[in-house]
Write a protein that holds these residues in place. Structure first.
Motif, PDB file in Angstrom:
ATOM      1  N   SER A 116       0.898  -1.111  -0.092  1.00 44.86           N
ATOM      2  CA  SER A 116      -0.129  -0.099  -0.273  1.00 44.86           C
ATOM      3  C   SER A 116       0.897   1.139  -0.067  1.00 44.86           C
ATOM      4  O   SER A 116       0.259   2.361  -0.336  1.00 44.86           O
ATOM      5  CB  SER A 116      -1.072   0.116   1.220  1.00 44.86           C
ATOM      6  OG  SER A 116      -0.114   0.090   2.719  1.00 44.86           O
ATOM      7  N   GLY A 117       2.270   1.176   0.485  1.00 42.50           N
ATOM      8  CA  GLY A 117       2.992   2.320   0.550  1.00 42.50           C
ATOM      9  C   GLY A 117       2.850   3.099   1.793  1.00 42.50           C
ATOM     10  O   GLY A 117       3.330   4.129   1.732  1.00 42.50           O
ATOM     11  N   ALA A 118       1.786   2.892   2.719  1.00 43.80           N
ATOM     12  CA  ALA A 118       1.590   3.490   3.772  1.00 43.80           C
ATOM     13  C   ALA A 118       3.061   3.495   4.888  1.00 43.80           C
ATOM     14  O   ALA A 118       3.986   2.791   4.685  1.00 43.80           O
ATOM     15  CB  ALA A 118       0.666   2.771   4.793  1.00 43.80           C
ATOM     16  N   PRO A 119       3.331   4.685   5.358  1.00 41.65           N
ATOM     17  CA  PRO A 119       4.772   4.670   6.324  1.00 41.65           C
ATOM     18  C   PRO A 119       4.848   3.517   6.954  1.00 41.65           C
ATOM     19  O   PRO A 119       6.319   3.334   7.044  1.00 41.65           O
ATOM     20  CB  PRO A 119       4.238   5.953   7.139  1.00 41.65           C
ATOM     21  CG  PRO A 119       3.142   6.776   6.306  1.00 41.65           C
ATOM     22  CD  PRO A 119       2.281   5.629   5.777  1.00 41.65           C
ATOM     23  N   PHE A 120       4.022   2.998   7.569  1.00 43.30           N
ATOM     24  CA  PHE A 120       4.416   1.659   8.728  1.00 43.30           C
ATOM     25  C   PHE A 120       5.325   0.683   7.739  1.00 43.30           C
ATOM     26  O   PHE A 120       5.759  -0.368   8.279  1.00 43.30           O
ATOM     27  CB  PHE A 120       3.095   1.360   9.228  1.00 43.30           C
ATOM     28  CG  PHE A 120       2.283   0.449   8.656  1.00 43.30           C
ATOM     29  CD1 PHE A 120       2.402  -0.981   8.208  1.00 43.30           C
ATOM     30  CD2 PHE A 120       1.253   1.134   8.009  1.00 43.30           C
ATOM     31  CE1 PHE A 120       1.515  -1.580   7.632  1.00 43.30           C
ATOM     32  CE2 PHE A 120       0.384   0.467   7.371  1.00 43.30           C
ATOM     33  CZ  PHE A 120       0.291  -0.978   7.046  1.00 43.30           C
ATOM     34  N   THR A 121       4.577   0.644   6.533  1.00 38.63           N
ATOM     35  CA  THR A 121       5.360  -0.451   5.605  1.00 38.63           C
ATOM     36  C   THR A 121       6.832  -0.310   5.372  1.00 38.63           C
ATOM     37  O   THR A 121       7.580  -1.425   4.801  1.00 38.63           O
ATOM     38  CB  THR A 121       4.753  -0.402   4.173  1.00 38.63           C
ATOM     39  OG1 THR A 121       4.725   0.596   3.500  1.00 38.63           O
ATOM     40  CG2 THR A 121       3.179  -0.764   4.350  1.00 38.63           C
ATOM     41  N   LYS A 122       7.481   0.892   5.594  1.00 34.36           N
ATOM     42  CA  LYS A 122       8.771   1.007   5.454  1.00 34.36           C
ATOM     43  C   LYS A 122       9.671   0.331   6.906  1.00 34.36           C
ATOM     44  O   LYS A 122      10.811   0.668   7.145  1.00 34.36           O
ATOM     45  CB  LYS A 122       9.153   2.408   5.379  1.00 34.36           C
ATOM     46  CG  LYS A 122       8.510   3.087   4.165  1.00 34.36           C
ATOM     47  CD  LYS A 122       8.711   2.095   2.822  1.00 34.36           C
ATOM     48  CE  LYS A 122       8.136   3.014   1.772  1.00 34.36           C
ATOM     49  NZ  LYS A 122       8.345   2.064   0.376  1.00 34.36           N
ATOM     50  N   HIS A 123       8.787   0.071   7.925  1.00 33.17           N
ATOM     51  CA  HIS A 123       9.433  -0.167   9.169  1.00 33.17           C
ATOM     52  C   HIS A 123      10.335  -1.485   8.968  1.00 33.17           C
ATOM     53  O   HIS A 123       9.812  -2.409   8.212  1.00 33.17           O
ATOM     54  CB  HIS A 123       8.164  -0.377  10.366  1.00 33.17           C
ATOM     55  CG  HIS A 123       8.964  -0.655  11.726  1.00 33.17           C
ATOM     56  ND1 HIS A 123       9.216  -1.928  12.000  1.00 33.17           N
ATOM     57  CD2 HIS A 123       9.043   0.206  12.418  1.00 33.17           C
ATOM     58  CE1 HIS A 123       9.949  -1.969  13.141  1.00 33.17           C
ATOM     59  NE2 HIS A 123       9.618  -0.370  13.822  1.00 33.17           N
ATOM     60  N   PRO A 124      11.219  -1.659   9.692  1.00 28.22           N
ATOM     61  CA  PRO A 124      12.149  -2.867   9.414  1.00 28.22           C
ATOM     62  C   PRO A 124      11.563  -4.238   9.660  1.00 28.22           C
ATOM     63  O   PRO A 124      11.858  -5.137   8.973  1.00 28.22           O
ATOM     64  CB  PRO A 124      13.520  -2.659  10.364  1.00 28.22           C
ATOM     65  CG  PRO A 124      13.520  -1.197  10.460  1.00 28.22           C
ATOM     66  CD  PRO A 124      12.281  -0.600  10.313  1.00 28.22           C
TER      67      PRO A 124
END
Length: 370
Positions: free
Chosen positions: A197-205
């Motif tokens: 989805s590209g939501a910010p949380f998807t970048k979390h390790p």
């Protein structure tokens, strides 16, 4: 992420005082802990290992140190069945075992609120199962259909709760805590949709690591499906298993002998198999007089429930099993990774179709015999 953590450990071991700019201090106090002397662990969920520990004294404990900024951590006390999830954002936190809460920053307060909401939905499912299992077998049989309906309703509510928590918090890190079991609840496709989805949380390790795991799983499933489909158009593969009396038989005794044969992979413990079986029974009754045969290859591990299901589900055909559960020879030979599954084999022993269920099986047999 893992390489950075190992580097930090080596620096600390060398006695150097400097730290990574991505670190944040944690200060976690606990009160009303259930047992003095119990070990308290601070677990890094990414590496699935404890990074700190202490011991409960006078119902309290204290954990202080440094960890990765925004790391997904969990507080676990031995012999206590509630794990307190948190994000290490540098704000001091307090755990109260009396009401199972963790308070601190606005983010971690929200995580605690959502965790209770999620756990409440799951607890309802667990309670339903325990109450049903506690019933006498006669009552279980009488209430089974109603139980299945209520169970599915409760499970869907649990899935909706988990997905709602993620949807409501797409702009923060709350979903990191609740994303891990989405695949088991809502399926791989839904998990993949969220991760992409590209939501910010998807970048979390932690989520990035989950993405890698999901890719491996989906790649493995594609390979498994390819292996399952590879048998279509080819001659069946022989194997040997015992019947309900313990006598060994080869599949070739029944397949490739001039009749159409459905080789059915099933098990007495498999709910979807039980739901599908009336379709197989109906097909057998309609076409057996025309030469149609069924050979059931069971994935059971105990003889008694296997034999009981044959009678209870009214399956009057050939049954074989080595009672080895998922390690059965049938799974290995035919790449079976889920049941129910089946193979439709022509009179010459060539596999012409796989996974025919419900109307698909009825249509195919009608095409053959009518």
């Amino acid at each position: 992420m893992k390489a950075i953590s190992l580097f930090m450990l080596s620096v600390a071991a060398a006695g150097m005082l400097s730290c990574s700019s991505s670190e944040a201090k944690y200060s976690i106090s606990g009160k009303n802990a259930p047992q003095d002397g119990a070990k308290v662990y601070l677990v890094d969920r990414l590496i699935a290992d404890a990074i700190d520990s202490t011991v409960v004294a006078d119902g309290t404990f204290q954990l202080k140190g440094k960890a990765e900024k925004d790391a997904f951590l969990g507080i676990q006390v031995e012999d206590f069945d509630w794990l307190f999830p948190l994000i290490n954002d540098g704000v001091p936190m307090e755990v109260d075992f009396k009401d199972s809460t963790l308070t601190g920053s606005a983010l971690n307060n929200k995580i605690t609120e959502c965790d209770k909401r999620n756990s409440k939905a799951y607890a309802r499912i667990n309670q339903m199962v325990q109450e049903f299992v506690a019933l006498p077998k006669e009552e279980q049989a009488a209430q089974e259909e109603a139980f299945v309906v209520e169970y599915e309703k409760a499970f869907n509510e649990y899935v909706d709760t988990k997905l709602a928590i993620i949807e409501e918090n797409k702009d923060n890190l709350v979903p990191v805590v609740f994303i891990e079991n989405v695949a088991q609840a809502a399926g791989y496709e839904k998990l993949n949709e969220i991760l992409e989805s590209g939501a910010p949380f998807t970048k979390h390790p932690f989520v990035e690591d989950l993405k890698a795991q999901l890719k491996d799983v989906m790649d493995a499933e594609v390979k498994a499906e390819d292996a399952k489909g590879a048998i279509i158009g080819k001659e069946f593969l022989d194997l040997e298993e015992a019947d309900t009396d313990g006598n060994l038989h080869k599949l070739s005794e029944y397949v490739g002998q001039g009749n159409w044969v459905l080789v059915d992979f099933w098990a007495s413990w498999c709910g979807p198999c039980k739901a599908e079986m009336p379709n197989v029974v109906a097909a057998y009754k309609q076409y057996h007089s025309k030469g149609f045969e069924v050979v059931g290859l069971s994935f059971d591990r105990e003889k008694e429930p296997w034999v009981e299901a044959i009678v209870e589900w009214q399956m009057p055909w050939i049954h074989l099993s080595d009672l080895k559960y998922w390690k059965t020879v049938a799974a290995e030979v035919y790449s079976v990774n889920s049941i129910p599954d089946n193979l439709l084999i022509d009179p010459e022993g060539i596999v012409v179709a796989r996974g025919l269920r419900g109307e698909a099986l009825a249509r195919k047999l009608a095409e053959i015999y009518n």
